[in-house]
Design a protein around this motif. Structure first.
Motif, short mmCIF file in Angstrom:
data_model
loop_
_atom_site.label_atom_id
_atom_site.label_comp_id
_atom_site.label_asym_id
_atom_site.label_seq_id
_atom_site.Cartn_x
_atom_site.Cartn_y
_atom_site.Cartn_z
N LEU A 74 0.91 -1.12 0.02
CA LEU A 74 -0.22 -0.12 -0.45
C LEU A 74 0.67 1.49 -0.09
CD1 LEU A 74 -3.11 0.82 0.34
CD2 LEU A 74 -2.56 0.78 2.25
N ARG A 129 -0.78 0.29 -4.19
CA ARG A 129 -1.82 -0.34 -4.46
C ARG A 129 -1.59 -0.89 -4.29
NH1 ARG A 129 -6.62 0.92 -6.77
NH2 ARG A 129 -7.94 -1.53 -7.17
N GLU A 147 -12.21 2.20 -2.08
CA GLU A 147 -10.90 2.53 -0.60
C GLU A 147 -10.35 1.33 -0.70
OE1 GLU A 147 -10.93 5.75 3.22
OE2 GLU A 147 -13.02 5.09 2.52
N GLU A 182 -8.26 -0.15 -3.75
CA GLU A 182 -7.06 0.21 -3.14
C GLU A 182 -6.24 -0.92 -2.63
OE1 GLU A 182 -5.92 3.73 -1.50
OE2 GLU A 182 -7.79 5.37 -2.41
#
Length: 605
Positions: A457, A461, A489, A492
């Motif tokens: 992250l 991503r 969200e 992601e």
């Protein structure tokens, strides 16, 4: 400043602040009134989660025009025939709800007694604006519009329509559990959201309002002691959730949220559940009115017991007795045909790189497929399962019969040593230079997956793995709303979701780091986690919680046999991963027994 008597309209607004906190609070009071009126059918209509409209229609006893006028005055009620408030048996008794609601909204009250004409009264923010005859069947209809429209200081503190709708639906769900003899329906923005039949048995009603699978994965509770009766259903320890929102507690038919009762439930399951998991229970406590005080909270959601320790002991012993009688029962598994088609996994790669499965060498395949001179019954069962598996499925992991690919590595160069075996299919035993190391394989891998997700992250991503066939996960509507609001969200984080009707989510991909896990369990736990979040917070601000939930579902499970190569790969990755000494829930992932400690155990030192 001198003391003055407050005007009536201001007194009502202050009372409304105690009784009417949000649309769900008003709805609770109105539905309780309908239940106290002896209704057998209660219909609820909501608009914008109850912010724009709350309507409750019942077929109860109804009210005369004179009673309707009196009902809109403060502290006027038919539920206390005398002054013995300690023996009240109805859900409501203070006579504050209707005037409090009418002081902060437009309230339309229509009612009809059987054999008489109907009547209607309209009160707009405390002022009577209309009164006259009304056409309606026997019973009562209450319509609340524009809650807090003229009280902007209160209106701005309301949450989103979705959140208010979820709270309102939870109120009706709890009241419907308490009264399986009453049919309930909820309509939100013109669409039916909940419907129950009546009469129903209590376990059936609880399962219908929580999770249909609860009926097959629960035990019945029935215990009586010193005039106190405990009934209900308790989910098996293996049928658990990530938050405690699925615990429903009732005292004399009244839904309550009591610390004593919640603590008793936690104590009963203490030795059977991890600290971060919570049971699914619906407990109904019936006791004499003089043993409990319900007049301790403005919204009547808390109670006080005369003998709290006896009540706690009753709940703990009742739950444990029911769970003990369940014996070895666990969550129901798929049928034999489904199990036969399932692929256990692949053989470990000789290189031991990573924790995936690679191709087994021919020697290993020969060992697996070599005919046995005297096959055992267990072996015949295994052969039958192997025959029914698809041709592309590889043999299962080899457990302890694995041939060595290379000499065992030396333990000197590795802080956590090298794997020597596995205990209880849960703990890795490793030999280090300075002692013996025990590793909890699930806790350790859970931390590794979490750290990988954090690193991915941080790079932008988390990589996603598309599912061959998208999976449909059925949830209740508020849970789907919470997930839909966070779709971008979650994307992601590598989780691709799509709304699939009012009560289902379509999962198209999952984080690649998780591998092939339990998609339904992952989505269910995420929905529970989101229920505890503040809407103002983004998932990145609560990354530890969300990623930890995902990582738990993508980790090597306790009870899985690992090969020596896999165990060593896990140890090596732990040595280079930050925070690998504890899992996502704060528990240690490994412990070491030094050589000196071992010598002391055997009396050598």
């Amino acid at each position: 400043m001198s003391i003055r008597r407050l005007p009536e309209h201001l007194v009502n607004r202050i009372a409304a602040g105690e009784v009417v906190e949000r649309p769900a609070s008003a709805l609770k009071e109105l539905v309780e009134n309908a239940i106290d009126a002896g209704a057998l059918r209660i219909a609820v209509k909501l608009a914008a989660g109850g912010i724009d409209l709350v309507e409750v229609i019942d077929d109860g006893c109804g009210m005369t025009p004179a009673d309707m006028a009196l009902a809109l005055e403060r502290h006027a009620t038919s539920k206390l025939p005398d002054e013995a408030i300690e023996s009240v048996s109805t859900l409501g008794f203070r006579g504050e709800a209707l005037p409090s609601i009418a002081s902060v909204a437009r309230l339309t009250l229509e009612s009809r007694v059987r054999g008489a004409d109907g009547w209607r009264r309209v009160v707009d923010n405390g002022a009577l604006v209309e009164e006259g005859p009304a056409a309606l069947p026997p019973g009562t209809r209450v319509r609340v519009e524009g809650l807090f429209d003229r009280v902007p200081a209160r209106r701005k503190f309301l949450r989103s329509p979705r959140a208010e709708y979820g709270a309102s639906l939870d109120v009706v769900r709890r009241l419907a559990m308490a009264r399986p003899d009453i049919a309930f329906s909820v309509e939100h923005d013109g669409r039916r959201a909940l419907s129950t039949n009546a009469p129903e048995d209590r376990p059936g009603r609880v399962a219908a309002l929580t999770d249909r699978a609860l009926a097959e994965n629960s035990v019945a509770i029935d215990l009586e002691r010193e005039g106190v009766r405990l009934g209900g259903v308790a989910g098996l320890p293996t049928f658990n959730r990530g938050v405690a929102d699925h615990q429903y507690l009732f005292v004399n038919g009244r839904p309550v949220k009591d610390r004593l009762l919640a603590g008793a439930v936690r104590g009963a399951y203490a030795e059977m559940l991890a600290r971060d998991r919570h049971p699914v229970v619906a407990l109904f406590l019936d006791l004499p009115a003089d043993m409990v005080d319900v007049n301790v909270h403005p919204a009547k959601t808390e109670v006080r017991f005369r003998e709290p320790q006896m009540i706690r002991g009753l709940i703990v012993s009742g739950l444990r007795r029911a769970l003990d009688e369940a014996g070895h029962r666990s969550v129901q598994r798929p049928d034999e045909a489904a199990l036969a088609a399932w692929q256990p996994g692949y053989s470990p790669s000789p290189s031991g790189e990573g924790l995936g499965w690679g191709s087994a060498p021919n020697a290993t395949l020969d060992l697996l497929h070599r005919p046995t001179p005297h096959p055992s019954p267990e072996g015949e069962g295994l052969n039958r399962v192997m025959e029914r598996r698809p041709a592309f499925a590889m043999p299962p992991p080899l457990a302890r019969a694995e041939p060595a690919w290379a000499p065992p590595p030396e333990s000197v160069a590795h802080p956590l040593g090298v794997a020597r075996g596995q205990v209880a299919k849960t703990y890795i035993v490793a030999e280090a230079e300075d002692g013996l190391v025990l590793v909890d394989q699930h806790a350790a891998h859970e931390r590794l997956v979490l750290e990988r997700m954090r690193a991915a992250l941080a790079g932008g991503r988390v990589a996603a793995q598309a599912l061959l066939l998208p999976e449909v996960v059925e949830l209740d509507e508020p849970a789907c709303d919470r997930l839909e609001a966070r779709i971008e969200e979650l994307g992601e984080l590598g989780l691709d979701l799509e709304r699939f009707g009012p009560r289902a989510m379509l999962v198209r991909s999952t984080p690649a780091l998780l591998g092939q896990g339990d998609v339904t369990g992952l989505i269910t736990d995420l929905a529970d986690e989101l229920a505890a979040f503040d809407e103002a917070l983004s998932l990145k601000e609560r990354l530890d919680h969300v990623a930890a939930t995902m990582a738990c579902h993508g980790s090597v499970r306790a009870g899985r046999v690992l090969s020596v190569a896999e165990m060593n790969a896990l140890l090596r990755e732990m040595e280079v991963t930050p925070h690998s000494g504890q899992c996502n829930h704060g528990r240690p992932t490994w412990v070491k027994l030094a050589h000196g400690d071992i010598e002391k155990l055997f009396g050598r030192k």
